[in-house]
Design a protein around this motif. Structure first.
Motif, PDB file in Angstrom:
ATOM      1  N   ARG A 192       0.828  -1.243  -0.030  1.00 11.81           N
ATOM      2  CA  ARG A 192       0.031   0.055  -0.072  1.00 11.81           C
ATOM      3  C   ARG A 192       0.851   1.246  -0.167  1.00 11.81           C
ATOM      4  NH1 ARG A 192      -4.640   1.343   4.569  1.00 11.81           N
ATOM      5  NH2 ARG A 192      -4.528   3.773   3.808  1.00 11.81           N
ATOM      6  N   HIS A 193       0.392   2.169  -0.529  1.00 12.23           N
ATOM      7  CA  HIS A 193       0.851   3.398  -0.469  1.00 12.23           C
ATOM      8  C   HIS A 193       0.072   4.451   0.240  1.00 12.23           C
ATOM      9  CE1 HIS A 193       1.439   7.811  -1.967  1.00 12.23           C
ATOM     10  NE2 HIS A 193       2.712   7.356  -2.048  1.00 12.23           N
ATOM     11  N   TYR A 194       0.956   5.220   1.218  1.00 11.34           N
ATOM     12  CA  TYR A 194       0.234   5.816   2.319  1.00 11.34           C
ATOM     13  C   TYR A 194       0.731   7.499   2.225  1.00 11.34           C
ATOM     14  CZ  TYR A 194      -0.655   1.897   5.027  1.00 11.34           C
ATOM     15  OH  TYR A 194      -1.177   0.405   5.515  1.00 11.34           O
ATOM     16  N   PRO A 195      -0.081   8.329   1.944  1.00 12.11           N
ATOM     17  CA  PRO A 195       0.175   9.707   2.194  1.00 12.11           C
ATOM     18  C   PRO A 195       0.096  10.097   3.622  1.00 12.11           C
ATOM     19  CG  PRO A 195      -2.264   9.486   1.502  1.00 12.11           C
ATOM     20  CD  PRO A 195      -1.580   8.106   1.534  1.00 12.11           C
ATOM     21  N   ALA A 196       0.581  11.149   3.906  1.00 11.92           N
ATOM     22  CA  ALA A 196       1.241  11.418   5.533  1.00 11.92           C
ATOM     23  C   ALA A 196      -0.215  11.525   6.006  1.00 11.92           C
ATOM     24  CB  ALA A 196       1.792  12.556   5.480  1.00 11.92           C
ATOM     25  N   ALA A 197      -1.191  11.845   5.686  1.00 12.65           N
ATOM     26  CA  ALA A 197      -2.554  11.994   6.600  1.00 12.65           C
ATOM     27  C   ALA A 197      -2.962  10.643   6.848  1.00 12.65           C
ATOM     28  CB  ALA A 197      -3.515  12.689   5.510  1.00 12.65           C
ATOM     29  N   GLU A 198      -2.470   9.540   6.317  1.00 13.04           N
ATOM     30  CA  GLU A 198      -2.951   8.458   6.513  1.00 13.04           C
ATOM     31  C   GLU A 198      -2.005   7.165   7.287  1.00 13.04           C
ATOM     32  OE1 GLU A 198      -4.282   6.179   2.970  1.00 13.04           O
ATOM     33  OE2 GLU A 198      -5.689   8.000   2.396  1.00 13.04           O
ATOM     34  N   PHE A 199      -0.997   8.227   7.748  1.00 12.20           N
ATOM     35  CA  PHE A 199      -0.047   7.536   8.605  1.00 12.20           C
ATOM     36  C   PHE A 199      -0.346   6.930  10.093  1.00 12.20           C
ATOM     37  CE2 PHE A 199       4.224   9.743   6.962  1.00 12.20           C
ATOM     38  CZ  PHE A 199       4.054   8.993   5.683  1.00 12.20           C
ATOM     39  N   GLY A 200      -1.538   7.280  10.442  1.00 13.29           N
ATOM     40  CA  GLY A 200      -2.051   6.970  11.723  1.00 13.29           C
ATOM     41  C   GLY A 200      -2.410   5.388  11.713  1.00 13.29           C
TER      42      GLY A 200
END
Ligand code: ATP
Length: 228
Positions: A198-206
């Motif tokens: 998966r690729h995560y933008p910073a907003a989804e690091f949680g």
């Protein structure tokens, strides 16, 4: 932008990368995350042209090695070369003029006139970083840059990377220290078994840590539940 499209690499019958695509944007820090053996170093080596025999496409705004600095997992130092001579060697190999190292070395505090092979692991990493920092690359690929650094050097490196990013450098880094990575990265790609999970933008690091635990250790978590 540095771009990898549908990269496949096998060692004999062992398929290590199975169709990996990834983009490294200028002015951003991209974390590459994965378990031991997931294929991170192989991906970096293919991108930097240190591996051959792969399929897929690497797109770059120029020859990758001209515009990109690489910090390998374990930088190699020739015997009987001082730190200063190592930096000079790296720059001269690229036909670049060796600048005054003092301003950077006031930060890194390396004994530049001692043999690099006698440095500690953290000092070796800092020396390899110094040779990259003085070259002003458009892109940096850093394989475990925080490994072996003491607390002060760790904080300094984080600050340096953020400032380089803010000046437009595109930085791809691997780290097994998730907290450090999520603190400074703008996006992250998770590699599992040679594929992009998966690729995560910073907003989804949680959700990244919980997802990693589930993906990498699903079975082990059940075992842990039985134990603790
Ligand atoms: P780590 O977190 O431990 O550094 P990694 O994600 O960087 O792991 P790689 O070093 O890319 O993983 O290795 C991926 C797989 O490819 C591993 O199974 C490894 O054994 C295999 N591999 C790597 N280099 C070679 C090689 N030269 N010959 C054969 N197999 C290799």
């Amino acid at each position: 932008m540095l771009e990898i499209l549908d990269l496949h690499k096998a060692y004999g019958r062992h398929e290590v990368l199975r169709g990996v695509s990834l983009a490294l944007r200028p002015g951003s820090i991209h974390g590459l995350v994965g378990a031991n053996g997931a294929g991170k170093t192989t991906l970096i080596n293919c991108l930097y042209g240190l591996e051959s025999g792969y399929t897929g496409t690497v797109r770059a705004p120029g020859p990758v090695r001209d515009i990109t600095g690489l910090l390998p997992y374990e930088p190699y130092f020739y015997p009987r070369l001082t730190g200063r001579e190592y930096v000079a060697f790296c720059l001269q190999a690229r036909g670049r003029v060796v600048p005054d190292l003092r301003p950077w070395n006031q930060l890194l505090e390396l004994p530049l006139d001692q043999y690099a092979t006698d440095y500690s692991a953290g000092m070796k990493k800092k020396l390899a970083l110094l040779a990259l920092l003085v070259q002003d690359f458009a892109f940096l690929i850093l394989d475990e840059p925080f490994n072996g650094l003491d607390l002060e050097a760790n904080l300094l490196l984080k600050e340096m990377l953020k400032r380089l990013r803010d000046r437009g450098t595109g930085i791809l880094l691997t780290s097994h220290i998730l907290g450090t990575l999520t603190e400074i990265a703008d996006e992250a790609t998770v590699l599992v078994g040679g594929r992009v999970q998966r690729h995560y933008p910073a907003a989804e690091f949680g959700t990244l840590e919980a997802d990693l635990l589930a993906a990498l250790h699903g079975e082990k978590l059940s075992q842990l539940n039985a134990l603790l």
